[in-house]
Design a protein around this motif. Sequence first.
Motif, PDB file in Angstrom:
ATOM      1  N   ASP A 296       0.851  -1.186   0.000  1.00 46.88           N
ATOM      2  CA  ASP A 296       0.000   0.000   0.000  1.00 46.88           C
ATOM      3  C   ASP A 296       0.890   1.241   0.000  1.00 46.88           C
ATOM      4  O   ASP A 296       2.119   1.118   0.053  1.00 46.88           O
ATOM      5  N   TYR A 297       0.265   2.404  -0.118  1.00 48.35           N
ATOM      6  CA  TYR A 297       1.049   3.639  -0.029  1.00 48.35           C
ATOM      7  C   TYR A 297       0.224   4.735   0.605  1.00 48.35           C
ATOM      8  O   TYR A 297      -1.009   4.693   0.614  1.00 48.35           O
ATOM      9  N   HIS A 298       0.949   5.705   1.145  1.00 50.03           N
ATOM     10  CA  HIS A 298       0.320   6.877   1.760  1.00 50.03           C
ATOM     11  C   HIS A 298       0.926   8.121   1.129  1.00 50.03           C
ATOM     12  O   HIS A 298       2.151   8.270   1.123  1.00 50.03           O
ATOM     13  N   ASN A 299       0.068   8.983   0.608  1.00 49.23           N
ATOM     14  CA  ASN A 299       0.553  10.257   0.072  1.00 49.23           C
ATOM     15  C   ASN A 299       0.813  11.234   1.203  1.00 49.23           C
ATOM     16  O   ASN A 299       0.039  11.328   2.159  1.00 49.23           O
ATOM     17  N   LEU A 300       1.900  11.971   1.073  1.00 50.57           N
ATOM     18  CA  LEU A 300       2.239  13.010   2.045  1.00 50.57           C
ATOM     19  C   LEU A 300       2.358  14.333   1.291  1.00 50.57           C
ATOM     20  O   LEU A 300       2.865  14.359   0.157  1.00 50.57           O
ATOM     21  N   THR A 301       1.932  15.415   1.937  1.00 52.24           N
ATOM     22  CA  THR A 301       1.977  16.746   1.316  1.00 52.24           C
ATOM     23  C   THR A 301       1.397  16.695  -0.103  1.00 52.24           C
ATOM     24  O   THR A 301       2.041  17.078  -1.091  1.00 52.24           O
TER      25      THR A 301
END
Length: 313
Positions: A296-301
């Motif tokens: 999975d991934y998490h977007n930051l900014t």
Amino acid sequence: MSNENQQPTPEVEQNPSSDKVSPFLSSPLPQGAPQGQQQSLQQGLASTPTGSVPKYNLPRGANTGNVGQTTHFGYQTVNSDDKAQKVAEVFHSVASKYDIMNDLMSFGIHRLWKRFAINMSGVRRGQHVLDIAGGTGDLAKVFSREVGPQGHVVLSDINESMLNVGRDRLLDAGCTNVDFVLANAETLEPFADNSFDLLTISFGLRNVTDKDAALQAMYRVLKPGGRLLVLEFSKPVFEPFSKLYDFYSFTALPIMGKLVANDSESYKYLAESIRMHPDQRTLKSMMEHAGFQSCDYHNLTGGIVAVHRGFKL
Ligand SMILES: C[S@@+](CC[C@H](N)C(=O)[O-])C[C@H]1O[C@@H](n2cnc3c(N)ncnc32)[C@H](O)[C@@H]1O
């Protein structure tokens, strides 16, 4: 699936020619220096006069074997076998100013991105951690504290100049459970199969020529139950923001690079290499293709940066 309950059980590869056996290395580090680090660094470069850009004698495995094939170096098309050398020159040039430039360029936000990735790592005392392309050691320094004296961290990078800065910094900070190893992410040749509970690569993957090979090497050295975290620039999700971001990266960054590190070209490469890096979904499928599960991934900014996570089951 996570490794929360897993106890570290390093696979020790015996090597009869060495009196020090590292549980993490497929062959022992050169001996003689604390934790073997000094000589392993010296092996990577031909000696050069101070101040000149060295002709890199990159670690074994740096050559992709892709004779005649081309790849991108920022927006340039280069021979695949020349990219590692060009990337090495960039990081040799910026090494001494790397940390201050990171703070300036990101207004200090890179520290929050890294903190987020560390929080996603689930790192625990006694674990064995490899920080790939770890450079000046921001992540390794925190992991050193988190794993404690029974744990072990390897800060590894292809570039001796970056690794030297990281080694000095971590030794000054009293990190006694860290080894420093020159290694190409594409092969991770010094490291044995199934040897780490946690792998991280922070702002490193986009510089690697053969990213699929690197992900496969990461899968190889990770223990079953272990996890990989990839912190990297990615694709902003909001289009108007993207235009502003482009303006900032292609105009302000090279100017800052010129003023602070006397090197605008390396920071032009930074902006270009970010645009050439696979977007969130592409990188996720590349990780799955290498064998990682539950990715999975998490977007930051707003997606300027993303943290990808995958597990080896
Ligand atoms: C932008 S710096 C990131 C340093 C650190 N991980 C951080 O987050 O601050 C990128 C690092 O990747 C390293 N690197 C580039 N290509 C590599 C490769 N093929 N294998 C290992 N390290 C590599 C560079 O030498 C450099 O230290």
